[in-house]
Design a protein around this motif. Structure first.
Motif, mmCIF file in Angstrom:
data_model
loop_
_atom_site.group_PDB
_atom_site.id
_atom_site.type_symbol
_atom_site.label_atom_id
_atom_site.label_comp_id
_atom_site.label_asym_id
_atom_site.label_seq_id
_atom_site.Cartn_x
_atom_site.Cartn_y
_atom_site.Cartn_z
ATOM 1 N N SER A 17 0.747 -5.297 -0.656
ATOM 2 C CA SER A 17 1.170 -3.935 -0.299
ATOM 3 C C SER A 17 2.687 -3.789 -0.251
ATOM 4 O O SER A 17 3.268 -3.503 0.801
ATOM 5 C CB SER A 17 0.571 -3.560 1.059
ATOM 6 O OG SER A 17 -0.823 -3.728 1.079
ATOM 7 N N SER A 20 3.765 1.933 -0.076
ATOM 8 C CA SER A 20 2.687 2.656 0.595
ATOM 9 C C SER A 20 1.525 2.910 -0.355
ATOM 10 O O SER A 20 0.353 2.889 0.054
ATOM 11 C CB SER A 20 3.207 3.973 1.166
ATOM 12 O OG SER A 20 3.737 4.801 0.143
ATOM 13 N N HIS A 22 0.560 0.977 -2.826
ATOM 14 C CA HIS A 22 -0.189 -0.278 -2.940
ATOM 15 C C HIS A 22 -1.015 -0.539 -1.676
ATOM 16 O O HIS A 22 -2.139 -1.050 -1.757
ATOM 17 C CB HIS A 22 0.769 -1.443 -3.185
ATOM 18 C CG HIS A 22 1.337 -1.497 -4.564
ATOM 19 N ND1 HIS A 22 2.451 -0.776 -4.931
ATOM 20 C CD2 HIS A 22 0.944 -2.181 -5.675
ATOM 21 C CE1 HIS A 22 2.720 -1.023 -6.209
ATOM 22 N NE2 HIS A 22 1.825 -1.867 -6.684
ATOM 23 N N ALA A 23 -0.459 -0.195 -0.507
ATOM 24 C CA ALA A 23 -1.202 -0.403 0.737
ATOM 25 C C ALA A 23 -2.467 0.440 0.758
ATOM 26 O O ALA A 23 -3.541 -0.038 1.148
ATOM 27 C CB ALA A 23 -0.318 -0.068 1.938
ATOM 28 N N GLU A 26 -4.932 -1.120 -1.701
ATOM 29 C CA GLU A 26 -5.548 -2.355 -1.212
ATOM 30 C C GLU A 26 -6.565 -2.048 -0.114
ATOM 31 O O GLU A 26 -7.650 -2.651 -0.071
ATOM 32 C CB GLU A 26 -4.473 -3.299 -0.685
ATOM 33 C CG GLU A 26 -4.990 -4.578 -0.026
ATOM 34 C CD GLU A 26 -5.819 -5.471 -0.943
ATOM 35 O OE1 GLU A 26 -6.526 -6.356 -0.426
ATOM 36 O OE2 GLU A 26 -5.766 -5.296 -2.192
ATOM 37 N N THR A 82 1.569 3.628 6.528
ATOM 38 C CA THR A 82 1.625 2.657 5.437
ATOM 39 C C THR A 82 3.041 2.352 4.956
ATOM 40 O O THR A 82 3.234 1.378 4.221
ATOM 41 C CB THR A 82 0.829 3.175 4.232
ATOM 42 O OG1 THR A 82 1.357 4.459 3.845
ATOM 43 C CG2 THR A 82 -0.645 3.316 4.567
ATOM 44 N N LEU A 228 2.370 -2.337 8.652
ATOM 45 C CA LEU A 228 1.152 -2.838 8.022
ATOM 46 C C LEU A 228 0.322 -3.685 8.982
ATOM 47 O O LEU A 228 -0.893 -3.839 8.782
ATOM 48 C CB LEU A 228 1.490 -3.634 6.763
ATOM 49 C CG LEU A 228 2.098 -2.821 5.613
ATOM 50 C CD1 LEU A 228 2.302 -3.705 4.389
ATOM 51 C CD2 LEU A 228 1.242 -1.608 5.254
ATOM 52 N N HIS A 232 -3.601 -2.910 8.912
ATOM 53 C CA HIS A 232 -4.554 -3.996 8.674
ATOM 54 C C HIS A 232 -5.473 -4.195 9.870
ATOM 55 O O HIS A 232 -6.686 -4.421 9.699
ATOM 56 C CB HIS A 232 -3.786 -5.289 8.367
ATOM 57 C CG HIS A 232 -4.675 -6.480 8.208
ATOM 58 N ND1 HIS A 232 -4.930 -7.352 9.249
ATOM 59 C CD2 HIS A 232 -5.382 -6.944 7.144
ATOM 60 C CE1 HIS A 232 -5.740 -8.300 8.835
ATOM 61 N NE2 HIS A 232 -6.037 -8.085 7.571
#
Length: 423
Positions: A17, A20, A22-23, A26, A82, A228, A232
């Motif tokens: 990530s 943002s 990519h986060a 994912e 994110t 993150l 997560h």
């Protein structure tokens, strides 16, 4: 999940990530693997009981609607963000100076400038092409912001480092004179030509892998722990929920918190309200019933907080002294920079007791201005009772932040108990 397994999973999530976008991607990948189904905001939703998610740009909202849900079933929401502070690619980003090829970047949010010096950095984000297609890209390590040698600034250690963000923070990525174009390079990563790119949102990210360290292995260092670590933790808690929840469990991971949240995918925007309204409509709720559902709902706003710094203890409140591995923080501010109130404090205490997690209270020193989170924004936007929490960090807004190795898992367990209160 053990604290060690959670930490390993967090490290992998951070590495996946760099932006943002990519986060959100994912998180969507993991949700689909956990049986959640994606929804398109432009389509009609047939989203009754089940597991669902929707992505809007660099934000994602996911939820579990139980079989017994009805028009006035309340929501239990974990909120996070994110994005992380750093730098973003400017228009016309390819520049040259004195034989060096450089990238033109703009400051994003409030990064600690000096922490980004002399690190191998990458570009990551989203490209939009003339034909309307979009693509996520990342370069791997190609950039570096070189520090001026002490021989050329003899006063730096005595008088402090002074960085002009326009003159001193443009990364180098090679030598001038080559046929190099940053946007063209990014497009080439997805087999497209740079001339086809009509828009982009690309940030700079640190490439050093997360690492557990310390003489007894109790510390953890990584980029983008703010925030993150909370995204997560909420994702892990939601994925771990069974189907026997009594309320609608929601994870809302917004973008743009570091720059004020006033965007279509930020906490001040309509994203969460849009999703909750559509969930209510799917359950047959009238406007009054939707208001009743919100009145019975809770939001746990999770964003990283401050541990006491051993070299600057005077910057912290003298009585409330959070430490890493002491458990997640309950964040309190009398001026409502955090949204926690007395009922919220009691609800977080209940969730932590149910999860078997110790927690700590955080309040700022009266002499140091208090930051804020998405908590007050969500409370104001929707009228939902809101609690502000997070794990304690050192080096917040650094390119590489530090937390305790046990705290991320403890936060996730508390989130799980918040989302699914025991009878």
């Amino acid at each position: 999940m053990t604290a060690t397994a959670h930490l390993s999973s967090l490290g992998a999530f951070v590495e996946a990530s760099p932006s943002s976008f990519h986060a959100a991607a994912e998180a969507a990948r993991q949700l689909e693997g956990g049986g959640f189904r994606p929804l398109d905001e432009t389509e009609a939703w047939d989203a009754g009981p089940g597991r669902w998610f929707v992505v809007r740009d660099g934000a994602i909202v996911a939820w579990v609607t139980p079989l017994g849900a009805g028009p006035v079933t309340p929501f239990r929401i974990v909120g996070a963000h994110t994005d992380s502070p750093g730098f973003a690619l400017k228009p016309k980003p390819t520049t040259a100076s004195n034989g060096w090829l450089q990238a033109g970047v703009e400051v994003y949010g409030g990064p600690l400038y000096n922490s980004w010096l002399d690190r191998e950095l990458e570009l990551a984000g989203r490209l939009v092409f003339r034909d309307g297609e979009t693509a996520l890209v990342r370069t791997g390590p190609v950039l570096r912001i070189p520090q001026l040698a002490v021989h050329l600034d003899r006063s730096v250690n005595a008088e402090g480092l002074k960085l002009d963000p326009q003159r001193h923070l443009n990364p180098v990525l090679g030598l001038a004179g080559h046929d190099s174009d940053i946007v063209g390079h990014l497009a080439g990563l997805v087999s497209r030509d740079g001339s086809e790119v009509t828009g982009y949102s690309v940030v700079v990210a640190d490439t050093q892998p997360p690492a557990r360290f310390g003489i007894d292995g109790t510390l953890f260092a990584s980029g983008r722990l703010d925030n993150l670590s909370s995204v997560h933790a909420g994702l892990a808690a939601l994925l771990d929920l069974g189907d026997d929840v009594d309320e609608i469990a929601v994870l809302a991971a917004f973008d743009h918190e570091e720059v004020g949240s006033e965007t279509r995918s930020g906490a001040s925007g309509p994203l969460l309200a849009d999703v909750l309204t559509r969930i209510g409509i799917g359950l047959g709720a009238s406007e009054t019933e939707r208001m009743r559902a919100l009145a019975g709902s809770w939001c746990l706003s999770a964003d990283a907080g401050h541990a006491v710094h051993p070299n600057y203890p005077d910057r912290h409140d003298p009585a409330n002294r959070p430490i890493v591995n002491g458990g997640p923080l309950l964040k309190i501010n009398a001026n409502q920079r955090y949204a926690t109130d007395a009922p919220g404090a009691a609800e977080f205490a209940r969730a932590c007791a149910q999860a078997g997690v110790e927690y700590q209270e955080f309040v700022s020193s009266n002499a140091v201005p208090c930051g804020s989170t998405i908590g007050p924004l969500t409370a104001t936007r929707l009228g939902i009772r809101t609690i502000d929490v997070g794990i304690p960090l050192l080096s917040m807004h650094s390119a590489r932040e530090l937390c305790g190795a046990d705290d991320p898992a403890a936060l996730s367990r508390a989130m799980g108990a918040f989302l699914a209160p025991a009878e």
